[in-house]
Design a protein around this motif. Structure first.
Motif, short mmCIF file in Angstrom:
data_model
loop_
_atom_site.label_atom_id
_atom_site.label_comp_id
_atom_site.label_asym_id
_atom_site.label_seq_id
_atom_site.Cartn_x
_atom_site.Cartn_y
_atom_site.Cartn_z
N LYS A 24 4.30 -3.35 -14.99
CA LYS A 24 3.85 -4.67 -15.41
C LYS A 24 3.20 -5.42 -14.25
N LYS A 25 2.33 -4.72 -13.54
CA LYS A 25 1.60 -5.31 -12.43
C LYS A 25 0.11 -5.04 -12.60
N ILE A 26 -0.69 -5.51 -11.66
CA ILE A 26 -2.12 -5.24 -11.68
C ILE A 26 -2.50 -4.59 -10.36
N VAL A 27 -3.66 -3.92 -10.36
CA VAL A 27 -4.14 -3.23 -9.16
C VAL A 27 -5.04 -4.17 -8.36
N ALA A 28 -4.82 -4.20 -7.05
CA ALA A 28 -5.67 -4.99 -6.16
C ALA A 28 -6.24 -4.08 -5.08
N THR A 29 -7.40 -4.42 -4.58
CA THR A 29 -8.04 -3.60 -3.54
C THR A 29 -8.53 -4.47 -2.39
N VAL A 30 -8.57 -3.85 -1.22
CA VAL A 30 -9.19 -4.46 -0.04
C VAL A 30 -10.11 -3.42 0.58
N LYS A 32 -7.93 14.80 7.49
CA LYS A 32 -7.41 15.35 8.75
C LYS A 32 -7.81 14.53 9.96
N ARG A 33 -8.98 13.91 9.93
CA ARG A 33 -9.44 13.17 11.10
C ARG A 33 -8.73 11.84 11.26
N SER A 34 -8.58 11.11 10.16
CA SER A 34 -8.08 9.74 10.26
C SER A 34 -6.60 9.60 9.93
N GLY A 35 -6.06 10.47 9.06
CA GLY A 35 -4.67 10.32 8.63
C GLY A 35 -4.53 9.46 7.38
N ALA A 36 -5.65 8.97 6.84
CA ALA A 36 -5.63 8.22 5.58
C ALA A 36 -5.84 9.20 4.42
N TYR A 37 -5.61 8.72 3.18
CA TYR A 37 -5.90 9.56 2.02
C TYR A 37 -7.41 9.79 1.92
N LYS A 65 -10.98 10.23 -0.07
CA LYS A 65 -11.61 9.58 -1.22
C LYS A 65 -11.50 10.47 -2.46
N LYS A 66 -11.72 11.76 -2.29
CA LYS A 66 -11.67 12.70 -3.41
C LYS A 66 -10.29 12.67 -4.06
N TYR A 67 -9.24 12.67 -3.24
CA TYR A 67 -7.88 12.65 -3.79
C TYR A 67 -7.62 11.36 -4.55
N PHE A 68 -8.04 10.24 -3.97
CA PHE A 68 -7.79 8.97 -4.64
C PHE A 68 -8.46 8.92 -6.01
N ASP A 105 1.62 1.44 -0.82
CA ASP A 105 0.19 1.12 -0.85
C ASP A 105 -0.62 2.36 -0.43
N MET A 106 -1.81 2.48 -0.95
CA MET A 106 -2.66 3.62 -0.60
C MET A 106 -3.77 3.17 0.36
N LEU A 107 -3.87 3.88 1.48
CA LEU A 107 -4.93 3.64 2.45
C LEU A 107 -5.89 4.84 2.38
N VAL A 108 -7.12 4.57 1.97
CA VAL A 108 -8.08 5.64 1.69
C VAL A 108 -9.28 5.52 2.62
N GLN A 109 -9.67 6.66 3.23
CA GLN A 109 -10.93 6.64 3.99
C GLN A 109 -12.06 6.81 3.00
N TRP A 110 -12.84 5.74 2.83
CA TRP A 110 -13.86 5.72 1.79
C TRP A 110 -15.22 6.21 2.29
N GLY A 111 -15.48 5.97 3.55
CA GLY A 111 -16.73 6.42 4.17
C GLY A 111 -16.50 6.56 5.66
N ASP A 112 -17.56 6.87 6.41
CA ASP A 112 -17.41 7.05 7.86
C ASP A 112 -16.84 5.81 8.52
N HIS A 113 -17.22 4.63 8.01
CA HIS A 113 -16.76 3.38 8.62
C HIS A 113 -16.14 2.45 7.59
N GLN A 114 -15.61 3.02 6.52
CA GLN A 114 -15.02 2.22 5.45
C GLN A 114 -13.62 2.71 5.09
N PHE A 115 -12.72 1.76 4.88
CA PHE A 115 -11.38 2.06 4.41
C PHE A 115 -11.05 1.18 3.21
N LEU A 116 -10.37 1.78 2.25
CA LEU A 116 -9.97 1.07 1.04
C LEU A 116 -8.45 1.04 0.96
#
Length: 270
Positions: free
Chosen positions: A165-171, A140-145, A147-150, A205-216
């Protein structure tokens, strides 16, 4: 009345249905309606049988749907799918253009030796359901997915990679606290950042809030060489006027053969 005459009468009835309908004698299709023929690009049941192999081979071997990999030895697919709860009697089939559709399967086996099967296209219903689930799973705060849902859908993301027939990549993006503190509120800072990031990634693409100052960012790619454009776009964004004062670290990783998404994320230290 002969079987041929009966089938001719039935043909005229089922051709008016928008649902794909097939009548089988044992496992042999003996009638297909117009909706079915259009989907497979054929003109008749005989045309279909001369162009395609065993019927069950039409079912995409996707782990989320019924397919021949879920059959017991010598088991008919009709019998196997009827053992499932109605809500799980779903198959995926491809159009001539290799576009996947999802179908709910309704089977009438009231006449011994015959099966009347209706394939009801539920592709749009599934998309709507996924969209609803995704909206519920937005932080609700950031608008990203969240972490629990991901983490809940990570396995499905792996399945999607295999299916396409692809692979998963992360940033992984680590944001400096000074950027956050420069805004009136942390929520405003996160919203500003997320809105900008969404403009730099694709809708799938999925944008996930991973921590207070982290996005995946999690996305599918053909191979490791194709990950650089994503990094380039993010670096341009981070250096833009809108992101003034943003100092961040960007870590990237690509799925290895047979590797899970959770293991992939673990390799980048989170």
């Amino acid at each position: 009345m002969t079987e041929e005459t009966s089938l001719s009468l039935i043909q005229s009835v089922v051709d008016s249905s928008k649902e794909m309908t097939v009548i089988f004698r044992d496992e042999d299709p003996i009638l297909t309606n117009s909706a079915f023929n259009r989907f497979f690009g054929v003109t008749s049941c005989e045309h279909y049988k001369s162009s395609f192999g065993p019927f069950i081979d039409n079912f995409v071997p996707h782990p989320s749907y019924f397919n021949k990999e879920k059959l017991e030895p010598s088991e008919k697919w009709f019998d196997a799918i009827l053992k499932l709860p109605e809500m799980d009697r779903i198959v995926s089939m491809l159009t001539l253009g290799y576009e996947p559709h999802a179908f709910s399967v309704n089977i009438d086996a009231s006449i011994s030796g015959y099966y009347v099967v209706a394939f009801i296209d539920i592709t749009q219903d599934l998309i709507k359901r996924i969209m609803i689930e995704n909206n519920i799973s937005i932080d609700k705060r950031s608008g990203a997915y969240s972490k629990k849902y991901f983490l809940q859908v990570a396995k499905s993301y792996e399945d999607a990679a295999v299916f396409n027939k692809k692979i998963v990549a992360t940033v992984m993006i680590d944001i400096n606290k000074e950027f956050i503190e420069a805004f009136v509120s942390q929520e405003l800072a996160l919203r500003t950042l997320v809105d900008s990031l969404k403009k730099s990634i694709r809708q799938d693409d999925m944008l996930v809030q991973w921590g207070d100052h982290q996005f995946l960012i999690v996305y599918l790619t053909d191979d490791e060489k194709n990950t650089q454009p994503m990094v380039n776009k993010l670096q341009i964004l981070m250096n833009s006027e809108d992101m003034k004062g943003l100092n961040c670290q960007i870590s990237t990783s690509v799925q290895k053969t047979g590797e899970t998404v959770k293991s992939l994320i673990g390799r980048i230290g989170v």
